[in-house]
Enzyme design. Structure first.
Site, PDB file in Angstrom:
ATOM      1  N   GLY A 295     182.435 -53.160  -0.480  1.00 52.01           N
ATOM      2  CA  GLY A 295     182.416 -54.252   0.682  1.00 52.01           C
ATOM      3  C   GLY A 295     180.995 -54.804   0.731  1.00 52.01           C
ATOM      4  O   GLY A 295     179.875 -54.282   0.585  1.00 52.01           O
ATOM      5  N   CYS A 296     180.887 -56.262   1.150  1.00 50.99           N
ATOM      6  CA  CYS A 296     179.676 -56.812   1.504  1.00 50.99           C
ATOM      7  C   CYS A 296     179.832 -57.701   2.694  1.00 50.99           C
ATOM      8  O   CYS A 296     180.703 -57.559   3.442  1.00 50.99           O
ATOM      9  CB  CYS A 296     179.171 -57.765   0.341  1.00 50.99           C
ATOM     10  SG  CYS A 296     180.241 -59.059   0.058  1.00 50.99           S
ATOM     11  N   GLN A 297     179.211 -58.719   2.891  1.00 52.98           N
ATOM     12  CA  GLN A 297     179.009 -59.444   4.380  1.00 52.98           C
ATOM     13  C   GLN A 297     180.286 -60.441   4.194  1.00 52.98           C
ATOM     14  O   GLN A 297     181.167 -60.825   5.052  1.00 52.98           O
ATOM     15  CB  GLN A 297     177.807 -60.105   5.047  1.00 52.98           C
ATOM     16  CG  GLN A 297     177.838 -60.271   6.110  1.00 52.98           C
ATOM     17  CD  GLN A 297     177.795 -59.142   7.213  1.00 52.98           C
ATOM     18  OE1 GLN A 297     177.416 -58.250   6.844  1.00 52.98           O
ATOM     19  NE2 GLN A 297     178.728 -59.490   8.237  1.00 52.98           N
TER      20      GLN A 297
END
Length: 282
Positions: free
Chosen positions: A176-178
């Site tokens: 996951g990332c932003q």
């Protein structure tokens, strides 16, 4: 007479030998220069061809390259090589033994870290202080960094090495990332490195509602990617989602509007006595 003729012939022979010697020495001096000239010409042609190839590569549209990469990654998702999940599913997957790999840079993680996540940034801030590096940083600031807080980033060359140290290849990994773009690129690297069960958080942590993820200190992870002037005035997607049930005068942007209206009112009140004197004098 015979002696004179022999002397003339000897003199002519000596002159001929001398001329041949001069010509030979000249040829010997010219040969290296000619060879050097041919070498320089060959190097020039080689450099020219290389420069043309580099120029052709530089002419490739970055947007086109990004689109092609996204199509390739989306194809892997469609084929089932990478599992697509939303932010609301991440909590249940973690409880079922999946490991969350957070590939955001440290600056974003500090604003909203997920509990028990393995944090390995895919990109880090470019700290190059050379003239070229400073120019890139200035360009990033001028191209929207002042508003969004973006900075020029560079690829973390130790990314996969750090991932292998923190997560075994037989583990089930959620990446996951932003925003969801960097994590998809990271998923491709994990799949190539032998990780068999890889999931991608579509939409990134920006799409998470409060309570979807176990965020440390109960912070709203949607605000972790904010920065720049837009974050100060509260004019970001995260603020809009969080304040969707509020009026325009609520939130940070509402505070700015209220201050602006207060300044206008105070300025108007201070101008009333001056206007009264002017009109009274007339």
């Amino acid at each position: 007479r015979a002696r004179e003729e022999k002397a003339k012939q000897a003199s002519s022979a000596d002159e001929l030998i001398a001329m041949k010697t001069v010509v030979s020495s000249r040829n010997a001096a010219v040969a290296p220069r000619a060879k050097a000239t041919r070498s320089r010409t060959l190097v020039s042609k080689t450099n020219g061809a290389l420069a043309r190839r580099v120029a052709c590569r530089a002419e490739v549209d970055p947007k086109q390259a990004m689109d092609e990469q996204m199509k390739r990654l989306q194809a892997q998702v469609s084929e089932g090589k990478i599992k697509a999940v939303n932010a609301a599913e991440v909590g249940n997957l973690i409880q079922n033994g999946w490991t969350l790999l957070d590939v955001r840079p440290p600056e974003e993680v500090q604003k909203g870290a997920v509990e028990n996540a393995v944090e390995v940034p895919l990109f880090v801030i470019d700290d190059d202080t050379s003239p070229g590096g400073l120019l890139k940083q200035m360009s990033a600031f001028g191209m929207g960094g002042w508003w969004l807080g973006n900075k020029h980033m560079k690829l973390n060359t130790k990314f996969m090495g750090s991932v292998r140290k923190g997560i075994p290849t037989d583990a089930s990994v959620i990446v996951g990332c932003q925003k969801g773009l960097r994590s998809l690129s990271a998923c491709e690297q994990l799949a190539k490195s032998g990780y068999q069960k890889v999931a991608w958080v579509t939409g990134g942590f920006d799409s998470a509602d409060p309570g979807d993820l176990p965020v440390k200190e109960g912070r709203d992870i949607r605000f972790a990617g904010n920065g720049g002037l837009s974050d100060v005035v509260g004019w970001t997607d995260a603020h809009k989602k969080a304040n969707k049930d509020q009026s325009v005068f609520d939130g940070p942007f509402g505070i700015v509007l209220k201050v602006a209206f207060a300044v206008i009112i105070i300025d108007g009140l201070t101008a009333v006595p001056t206007l009264s004197k002017l009109f009274g004098g007339e």
